[in-house]
Motif scaffolding. Structure first.
Motif, PDB file in Angstrom:
ATOM      1  N   THR A 152      -0.763 -22.827 -30.277  1.00 14.46           N
ATOM      2  CA  THR A 152      -0.050 -21.552 -30.362  1.00 14.46           C
ATOM      3  C   THR A 152       1.435 -21.850 -30.132  1.00 14.46           C
ATOM      4  OG1 THR A 152       0.040 -20.912 -28.020  1.00 14.46           O
ATOM      5  CG2 THR A 152      -2.050 -20.530 -29.183  1.00 14.46           C
ATOM      6  N   ASN A 154       3.049 -21.189 -27.689  1.00 14.98           N
ATOM      7  CA  ASN A 154       3.259 -21.448 -26.267  1.00 14.98           C
ATOM      8  C   ASN A 154       2.725 -22.803 -25.808  1.00 14.98           C
ATOM      9  OD1 ASN A 154       4.347 -18.808 -25.924  1.00 14.98           O
ATOM     10  ND2 ASN A 154       2.276 -17.982 -25.805  1.00 14.98           N
ATOM     11  N   HIS A 178      -0.645 -19.266 -20.072  1.00 12.75           N
ATOM     12  CA  HIS A 178      -0.445 -17.984 -20.733  1.00 12.75           C
ATOM     13  C   HIS A 178      -0.388 -18.179 -22.249  1.00 12.75           C
ATOM     14  CE1 HIS A 178       0.485 -15.643 -17.024  1.00 12.75           C
ATOM     15  NE2 HIS A 178       0.743 -16.856 -16.580  1.00 12.75           N
ATOM     16  N   GLN A 179      -1.506 -17.892 -22.902  1.00  9.27           N
ATOM     17  CA  GLN A 179      -1.605 -17.914 -24.357  1.00  9.27           C
ATOM     18  C   GLN A 179      -1.255 -19.276 -24.953  1.00  9.27           C
ATOM     19  OE1 GLN A 179      -0.672 -13.945 -26.289  1.00  9.27           O
ATOM     20  NE2 GLN A 179       0.821 -13.869 -24.605  1.00  9.27           N
ATOM     21  N   GLU A 180      -1.585 -20.349 -24.243  1.00  6.44           N
ATOM     22  CA  GLU A 180      -1.348 -21.698 -24.763  1.00  6.44           C
ATOM     23  C   GLU A 180      -2.509 -22.185 -25.626  1.00  6.44           C
ATOM     24  OE1 GLU A 180       0.127 -24.570 -21.879  1.00  6.44           O
ATOM     25  OE2 GLU A 180       0.673 -22.912 -20.551  1.00  6.44           O
ATOM     26  N   LEU A 183      -3.952 -17.021 -28.428  1.00  6.43           N
ATOM     27  CA  LEU A 183      -3.097 -15.856 -28.304  1.00  6.43           C
ATOM     28  C   LEU A 183      -3.922 -14.675 -27.810  1.00  6.43           C
ATOM     29  CD1 LEU A 183      -0.945 -16.158 -31.559  1.00  6.43           C
ATOM     30  CD2 LEU A 183      -0.256 -16.703 -29.212  1.00  6.43           C
ATOM     31  N   GLY A 184      -3.336 -13.920 -26.888  1.00  5.26           N
ATOM     32  CA  GLY A 184      -4.037 -12.753 -26.361  1.00  5.26           C
ATOM     33  C   GLY A 184      -4.838 -13.030 -25.114  1.00  5.26           C
ATOM     34  N   SER A 207      -4.326 -10.959 -22.317  1.00  5.85           N
ATOM     35  CA  SER A 207      -2.912 -11.007 -21.947  1.00  5.85           C
ATOM     36  C   SER A 207      -2.371  -9.626 -21.611  1.00  5.85           C
ATOM     37  CB  SER A 207      -2.095 -11.637 -23.077  1.00  5.85           C
ATOM     38  OG  SER A 207      -2.288 -10.922 -24.288  1.00  5.85           O
TER      39      SER A 207
END
Length: 237
Positions: A152, A154, A178-180, A183-184, A207
């Protein structure tokens, strides 16, 4: 099965007549079944008595493993219900990340494994937590086999940056991402070390509910101390 159960109660072995009597079988029937069980490796005859064979030992080991996994599942389900989030238990074994068990619900589903968890440890909290517990050589060996790649926007971009991040993480410090990986989704993983085995208990939330992650992690840490024995026992799986 009754003959096997009877044989299992006699570690030093028992003769056919005794096994037939304990299993409630006619002697001719018992002789026939004992020959079959011996041929298939479930029993073996030694000096006139029957003892469990290799096949029966494998069957017993498989049942014990299922029992241990059931214990882990029950423990994770307890945490899932107490905290209201999906809960994961994972190990680092034989150079690979292994997700042992997951407890979730339809309303709070686990993260979908869209990219192999074993190959993307750099991107998810479980992998980051497990790798943070390893020494530098073991980390580099893992990344040689499973190099960093973007999943992603991230995700960490390269091995060097990822190794620096791991060095900054305390061996027994919870890890969050976090969203690595997806996503979400945001995740946290708490390290569990038993002997030389690295393990972790992790949770995930959408998230949009990221504010729940920190308090849920603290609650899990509190519960972990009470139920660590069950997880420690499972290391032997």
């Amino acid at each position: 099965m009754r003959l096997l159960e009877a044989a299992a109660t006699h570690p030093g072995g028992a003769p056919a007549k005794q096994l037939a009597r304990e299993a409630g079988l006619a002697l001719p029937t018992a002789y026939h079944l004992l020959r079959t069980l011996s041929h298939e490796g479930y029993l073996r005859r030694e000096k006139g008595v029957f003892v469990l064979g290799d096949a029966a030992e494998r069957l017993s080991a498989g049942a014990a493993e299922q029992n241990r996994r059931a214990m882990i599942g029950e423990t994770l389900e307890y945490w899932r219900d107490a905290i209201g989030v999906p809960v994961y238990f994972a190990l680092y074994r034989d150079g690979e990340i292994e997700i042992v068990s997951v407890a979730d619900t339809a309303g709070n589903p686990a993260v979908e494994e869209w990219a192999d968890f074993r190959e993307t440890g750099h991107a998810h909290a479980i992998g980051q937590c497990l790798l943070a517990q390893l020494d530098d050589a073991a980390r580099r060996d893992h990344l040689d086999r499973h190099p960093v790649r973007s999943l992603t926007p991230n995700t960490v971009r390269d091995d060097r940056t990822f190794l620096r991040r791991l060095e900054a993480v305390g061996r027994m410090t919870p890890v969050t991402e976090h969203q690595e990986y997806a996503l979400g989704t945001v995740c946290a993983a708490i390290p569990v070390t038993v002997g030389s085995t690295a393990a972790t208990v992790a949770i995930s939330v959408p998230s949009s509910q990221a504010s729940r992650l920190a308090p849920a992690t603290r609650l899990l840490q509190e519960e972990l101390g009470k139920l660590l024995r069950t997880l420690a026992f499972s290391i032997s799986i």
